[in-house]
Design a protein around this motif. Structure first.
Motif, mmCIF file in Angstrom:
data_model
loop_
_atom_site.group_PDB
_atom_site.id
_atom_site.type_symbol
_atom_site.label_atom_id
_atom_site.label_comp_id
_atom_site.label_asym_id
_atom_site.label_seq_id
_atom_site.Cartn_x
_atom_site.Cartn_y
_atom_site.Cartn_z
ATOM 1 N N SER A 71 -28.399 -0.672 -20.370
ATOM 2 C CA SER A 71 -27.423 0.062 -20.228
ATOM 3 C C SER A 71 -27.414 1.257 -19.181
ATOM 4 O O SER A 71 -28.467 1.727 -19.067
ATOM 5 N N LEU A 72 -26.381 1.333 -18.277
ATOM 6 C CA LEU A 72 -26.346 2.547 -17.488
ATOM 7 C C LEU A 72 -25.445 3.776 -17.817
ATOM 8 O O LEU A 72 -25.280 4.647 -17.315
ATOM 9 N N HIS A 80 -30.588 3.146 -19.009
ATOM 10 C CA HIS A 80 -31.593 2.893 -17.870
ATOM 11 C C HIS A 80 -32.969 2.036 -18.224
ATOM 12 O O HIS A 80 -33.953 2.303 -17.629
ATOM 13 N N ASP A 261 -30.855 -7.756 -10.395
ATOM 14 C CA ASP A 261 -30.127 -7.030 -11.516
ATOM 15 C C ASP A 261 -28.731 -7.323 -11.527
ATOM 16 O O ASP A 261 -28.041 -7.316 -10.228
ATOM 17 N N ASN A 263 -25.165 -6.220 -12.737
ATOM 18 C CA ASN A 263 -24.414 -5.416 -13.586
ATOM 19 C C ASN A 263 -22.930 -5.694 -13.706
ATOM 20 O O ASN A 263 -22.269 -6.473 -12.988
ATOM 21 N N ARG A 264 -22.386 -5.413 -15.124
ATOM 22 C CA ARG A 264 -21.013 -5.547 -15.546
ATOM 23 C C ARG A 264 -20.588 -4.254 -16.188
ATOM 24 O O ARG A 264 -21.139 -4.021 -17.429
ATOM 25 N N SER A 267 -23.233 -1.740 -18.086
ATOM 26 C CA SER A 267 -24.565 -2.515 -18.809
ATOM 27 C C SER A 267 -24.770 -3.872 -18.013
ATOM 28 O O SER A 267 -24.004 -3.771 -16.950
ATOM 29 N N GLY A 268 -25.996 -4.330 -17.974
ATOM 30 C CA GLY A 268 -26.309 -5.177 -17.035
ATOM 31 C C GLY A 268 -27.311 -6.162 -17.505
ATOM 32 O O GLY A 268 -27.990 -5.619 -18.537
ATOM 33 N N THR B 71 -33.137 0.558 -12.370
ATOM 34 C CA THR B 71 -32.411 -0.219 -13.242
ATOM 35 C C THR B 71 -31.030 -0.317 -12.801
ATOM 36 O O THR B 71 -30.342 0.589 -12.255
ATOM 37 N N GLY B 72 -30.707 -1.750 -12.806
ATOM 38 C CA GLY B 72 -29.181 -2.173 -12.100
ATOM 39 C C GLY B 72 -29.289 -2.238 -10.676
ATOM 40 O O GLY B 72 -28.131 -2.619 -10.191
#
Ligand SMILES: Cc1cc2nc3c(=O)[nH]c(=O)nc-3n(C[C@H](O)[C@H](O)[C@H](O)COP(=O)(O)OP(=O)(O)OC[C@H]3O[C@@H](n4cnc5c(N)ncnc54)[C@H](O)[C@@H]3O)c2cc1C
Ligand code: SF4
Ligand code: SF4
Ligand code: FES
Lengths: 355, 299
Positions: A71-72, A80, A261, A263-264, A267-268, B71-72
């Motif tokens: 999750s971002l 993260h 990675d 992402n959406r 989250s991703g 991340t991401g």
């Protein structure tokens, strides 16, 4: 080791029972081609199919596979941080896999299961799979398995070998996993070992005799890597290649991948996807420098990896089982059998014995 | 179980055997950021492990690298710039190049990301004990060399090595990494620093001017059986330094290099970083020139 006779009229009933205990996969016709697909209860695999267009490697090693999720969203405690994803590793069985495709997993395992690191995704999927192979009575003209460390009745990598005997299948249980599979289906008509073994041996001989394209690999190990790399024939081999990557995507023994990675919103997922040494991006540095910047480099890498680097690294046979897919599907007819011969013969002309 | 323990789940693949997922990064927090170069394209990041046990699991040697996991965005292989003798943090110096490194450059102290590793082999410390060491570095490839210098200068280690010479060059004075440390090392008498820049109009510049190969020719000790040269830098520097070392008599098994091929997995599985049968990520990144001569040298 057990031999079981499966009457064809008991085939569908057995599969129906099996689908309670396993996720079943088998060749299914989609438009003009066969591919491995999930066999739901009541469905049957199409065992007429000789070779699927794509190899069944995807059942253990999907073309795109989620590795982690994250999750971002900074309001969450775990933002993260990569988290494992639950995977379905309940037993699955691949029915009608050809011996070459099953052997391919053994070759690929050398890459994913090493003393230092083990790839958990590949290994868990592989371990959860029962391989129920179907011997080939009528190999394709492009098959060359017998000289690629394999064969139409090859057993390595299989749990059960099925031999089609007109009104029945003769099943040879090769492992405990295989025995478990046969008994879960309720196929229990055991037949005399000697007779069954003899019958299979005779069929095997007939099938092997039908394979007429042969490759030679005996000199690959002794030729110097750098000499072979600098051989003059690479320009010619690569000339017509369009770097489409088909050869690597259809191949059961190709394993290269990328990690990305995706992402959406907030989250991703970190996913891995098949990649190919045929693509320039595969080796491109951030600086713009690319150590394999021409297609000659890339074509050479594919053949050198399969026929020389692998052989040297693992002190083993070649990284090819002779399924012939790349031969059949290359749009410009680049043929690994021809390239293998060029490599194997390289320098042979000048080699003279001291004695 | 604490939250972070649940993150580091262990797998049971086979009956009995339990295997760590080598793709799972250790969660870390950015603890400090230093802008290293005047063009601001080089920043040093200090990380601390969120889960203190992970620091011990990350035990490394100078010359190894790690995958920084943003991340991401993705992961990038970066040489470890801190030394195993420095505790409580790990440090990396990152050049702003493309997708991941640019994003990392925009991150702030306190941000959470991940580190995977350590990966690859290291400079042959065991073999180099009792020998003279010549370090030759150019540009931002000085990161694992910084780690090496800190490691060798540690009071517990300095006596294990004989003379240490360092030739380090950058385009301009403002492009040199770790400037405060360079000044400190310059003043010590147990390490000979030969700092150089390609050119400068700074009248107060008191060190060398000239390309690394030229300065190497002037300052590097003549080779003997007890001297190792560690060479890290951009391809062009390496290309012109090798003939100089040949001239000075360095045999190819005493010339040690570190490669930077494009990488993803860092563990020899994704297939992209090979030179011949060697995976740079796992069998390297450190090779002797003698070893490299036997490969197709696709780097
Ligand atoms: C062993 C090793 C040590 C390194 N040490 C350092 C260091 O200390 N400091 C530093 O600034 N850089 C270092 N690099 C180079 C660094 O990895 C690349 O500059 C970085 O990956 C570029 O990523 P990007 O996403 O910004 O670029 P993009 O061009 O967007 O790259 C996309 C992806 O390709 C891969 N990639 C691209 N270029 C390289 C490359 N040269 N090497 C490896 N993978 C690449 C990465 O996975 C990257 O995420 C090192 C490389 C290796 C192999
Ligand atoms: S399938 Fe043929 S044309 Fe396509 S990349 Fe492979 S060798 Fe080249
Ligand atoms: S290289 Fe070609 S023939 Fe060999 S296993 Fe792969 S697809 Fe089949
Ligand atoms: S980075 Fe994947 S094999 Fe080296």
């Amino acid at each position: 080791m057990k031999f079981i006779k499966i009457e064809k009229e008991k085939w569908a009933v057995g599969l129906e029972k099996l689908s309670d205990a396993y996720r079943l996969f088998g060749p299914v016709k989609e438009s003009d081609f066969h591919n491995f697909k999930r066999i739901e209860k009541g469905e049957l695999p199409d065992l007429i199919c000789l070779n699927t267009r794509l190899s069944p490697k995807t059942l253990v090693y999907p073309q795109a596979e989620a590795m982690f999720e994250y999750s971002l969203d900074e309001s969450r405690e775990d933002h993260h941080i990569m988290k494992e994803i639950e995977k379905d590793i309940t037993p699955q069985a691949v029915i009608g896999i050809r011996p070459c495709d099953a052997k391919a997993f053994i070759l690929v395992r050398k890459n994913f299961d090493t003393p230092e690191y083990q790839d958990p995704y590949w290994l868990r999927a592989y371990e959860s799979t029962t391989f129920v192979g179907l011997a080939c009575h009528f190999p394709c003209t492009s098959c060359f398995c017998t000289t690629a460390g394999c064969g139409p009745f090859h057993e390595e990598g299989l749990d059960v070998l099925l031999v089609d005997a007109e009104d029945h299948y003769l099943a040879k249980a090769l492992t405990d996993k295989g025995e478990g599979f046969l008994s879960a289906a309720g196929w229990d008509a055991e037949v005399k070992k000697d007779r069954a073994a003899k019958q299979i041996e005779a069929e095997k001989q007939k099938a092997e005799d039908k394979i007429t394209t042969l490759i030679n690999t005996d000199r690959l190990k002794q030729i110097d890597t750098v000499d072979l790399y600098k051989a003059p024939f690479w320009e010619d081999v690569a000339f017509s290649c369009i770097n489409c990557g088909t050869c690597t995507y259809v191949c059961p023994t190709c394993w290269c991948f990328d990690i990305q990675d995706e992402n959406r919103g907030a989250s991703g997922m970190r996913i891995r996807i098949w990649d190919s040494c045929m693509f320039p991006l595969f080796t491109l540095h951030g600086s713009g420098h690319n150590p394999r910047n021409t297609k000659v480099h890339r074509v050479r890498q594919r053949f050198m990896h399969k026929l020389k680097y692998y052989v040297d690294k693992y002190d083993s046979g070649i990284q090819c089982v002779g399924c012939g897919r790349c031969v059949r599907l290359c749009p410009v007819n680049i043929d690994i059998r021809r390239v293998c011969d060029m490599m194997n013969n390289y320098g042979a002309g000048q080699d003279t014995c001291a004695a | 179980m604490t939250f972070y323990e649940t993150v580091n789940v262990e797998y049971s693949i086979f009956k009995g055997a339990s295997v760590q997922n080598p793709y799972l990064p250790y969660p870390v927090r950015i603890d400090g950021i230093v802008v290293e170069s005047e063009d601001k394209n080089l920043k040093t990041f200090k990380f601390v492990f969120l889960n203190p046990e992970d620091e011990a699991k990350f035990a490394y040697k100078s010359g190894q690298f790690a995958e920084l996991s943003v991340t991401g965005k993705g992961e990038i292989p970066i040489g470890i710039a801190s030394s195993p003798t420095e505790k409580g943090f790990v440090m990396f110096t990152v050049n702003k190049v493309g997708l991941v490194s640019s994003y990392l450059h925009a991150m702030k102290v306190g941000d959470i990301m991940g580190i995977r590793g350590p990966f690859g082999n290291w400079f042959p410390w065991e073999q180099m004990e009792g020998k003279n060491i010549v370090i030759i570095g150019g540009g931002f490839a000085f990161t694992t060399l910084r780690s090496s210098i800190i490691y060798m200068l540690d009071p517990a280690n300095r006596s294990k090595f004989k003379d240490i010479n360092v030739i380090y060059g950058a385009r301009a004075p403002g492009m040199l990494l770790y400037r405060d440390e360079l000044v400190k090392w310059e003043k010590r008498d147990d390490i000979n620093m030969h700092i150089t820049v390609d050119g400068t109009d700074d009248p107060n510049w008191k060190y060398n001017t000239g390309f690394v190969p030229t300065i190497t020719e002037q300052k590097a000790p003549v080779a003997d059986d007890n001297t190792y040269a560690i060479v890290c830098g951009p391809p062009i520097m390496i290309k012109f330094t090798q003939p100089v070392l040949d001239k000075l008599g360095y045999s190819h098994d005493k010339i040690i290099m570190s490669l930077e091929n494009r990488m993803k997995c860092g563990i020899g599985m994704c297939g992209r970083c090979n030179i011949g049968k060697e995976f740079v990520c796992k069998d390297g990144p450190v090779f002797t020139l003698e070893q490299l001569n036997k490969t197709p040298r696709e780097y």
